[in-house]
Write a protein that holds these residues in place. Structure first.
Motif, PDB file in Angstrom:
ATOM      1  N   LEU A 166      23.108  27.735  17.009  1.00 56.59           N
ATOM      2  CA  LEU A 166      22.236  28.284  15.974  1.00 56.59           C
ATOM      3  C   LEU A 166      21.352  29.407  16.507  1.00 56.59           C
ATOM      4  N   LEU A 190      13.190  24.760  13.894  1.00 55.31           N
ATOM      5  CA  LEU A 190      14.064  24.870  12.729  1.00 55.31           C
ATOM      6  C   LEU A 190      15.494  24.466  13.063  1.00 55.31           C
ATOM      7  N   VAL A 226      17.539  21.871  10.907  1.00 53.25           N
ATOM      8  CA  VAL A 226      18.787  22.187  10.211  1.00 53.25           C
ATOM      9  C   VAL A 226      19.896  21.241  10.644  1.00 53.25           C
ATOM     10  N   ALA A 277      21.932  18.721   8.152  1.00 47.46           N
ATOM     11  CA  ALA A 277      23.386  18.861   8.030  1.00 47.46           C
ATOM     12  C   ALA A 277      24.155  17.948   8.972  1.00 47.46           C
ATOM     13  N   SER A 289      12.233  18.340  16.448  1.00 48.54           N
ATOM     14  CA  SER A 289      11.730  19.313  15.480  1.00 48.54           C
ATOM     15  C   SER A 289      10.218  19.175  15.336  1.00 48.54           C
ATOM     16  N   LEU A 343      11.353  23.665   6.910  1.00 43.90           N
ATOM     17  CA  LEU A 343      12.102  24.834   6.465  1.00 43.90           C
ATOM     18  C   LEU A 343      11.203  25.768   5.654  1.00 43.90           C
TER      19      LEU A 343
END
Length: 275
Positions: free
Chosen positions: A102, A151, A155, A159, A181, A249
């Motif tokens: 990412l 982030l 994420v 997911a 996080s 987010l």
């Protein structure tokens, strides 16, 4: 100085190509269980970072001020700090390589936007010079890098049940992603707050006031409050999991808005400085 500026532009393009190939190799290697390809990608990322460092150094020498004035400089510097942050994390925690799937594309996007905007040179007004400006922008660069890492964990948490994420090697369990996080959001909150504080001191010496409700100042404060709400909700109200990741987010979207978009959409002291 002109020669330094003439050299740094192609070096930025070289770093961009290296990051692009590195991102492709890492994403392919990690998701397709090809560790050799992933290692080659990490090596290319380090090569790109080295060239990127030289390019920013030449930019600094050629303009006479740090790379934090124009869109080109700000985007490139943010990309450099994010990549450096990721490499330090990967060195400190070898198992964190899953995040590179990412972070490398994000760095590629930042540097690509920097090159796209063009390397126009703008001189820094004498009234804006000083250590407080340097501290101000440096703390924001680090805060953004920490927000990007935070982030990334969020994420992956959201997911985690998708086929793509399940194919990424060594992704931690949901509890670990949630915890990491949270930790990096704490770093974001701390560095962002110090960035605002040093910015207020710089504003006093430059414009004669600590705070003027400039649009960028306002949105930066809102971003900091959202991260503070996130941390408070987690610490005192037990928020975690998907709801926490979604709030995180939102905080990152506001960070992007305050750092990169507000100065383009409004007229303010900051926007005049940034353009």
């Amino acid at each position: 100085m002109e020669q330094a500026l003439a050299i740094e532009t192609p070096l930025h393009v070289f770093a961009l190509v290296a990051y692009a190939i590195a991102a492709g190799c890492v994403v392919f290697g990690v998701t397709m269980s090809k560790p050799g390809v992933a290692r080659a990608g990490h090596t290319l990322a380090l090569v790109g970072l080295a060239v990127h460092s030289v390019a920013l150094g030449l930019r600094w020498y050629g303009t006479g001020h740090g790379p934090y004035l124009t869109r080109y400089e700000v985007l490139s510097s943010n990309a450099w700090v994010a990549m450096t942050f990721m490499q330090a994390l990967r060195w400190r925690r070898p198992g964190s390589a899953y995040l590179t799937t990412l972070i490398y594309p994000a760095v590629l996007l930042l540097l690509g936007l920097a090159v796209y905007t063009g390397p126009e040179v703008q001189m820094l007004p004498l009234t804006f010079r000083g250590v407080w400006l340097v501290l101000h922008v440096c703390f924001y660069f680090v805060a953004f890098a920490a927000a990007l890492i935070s982030l990334g964990h969020g994420v992956l948490y959201i997911a985690r049940d998708t086929t793509l994420v399940q194919r990424i090697a060594n992704v931690p369990d949901a509890a670990t992603l949630d915890r990491e996080s949270y930790r990096f959001a704490g770093l974001t909150f701390a560095f962002w707050g110090i960035g605002m504080l040093t910015g207020a001191i710089w504003a006093y010496y430059s414009w004669g006031r600590f705070w003027g409700w400039d649009p960028i100042e306002t949105w930066s404060l809102v971003t900091w409050f959202v991260y503070g709400i996130y941390l408070h909700a987690r610490r005192f109200y037990g928020m975690k999991g998907r709801s926490a990741a979604m709030l995180l987010l939102l905080g990152f979207v506001l960070a992007i808005l305050s750092l990169f978009f507000t100065s383009f959409l409004t007229t303010s002291l900051h926007s005049e400085y940034f353009h």
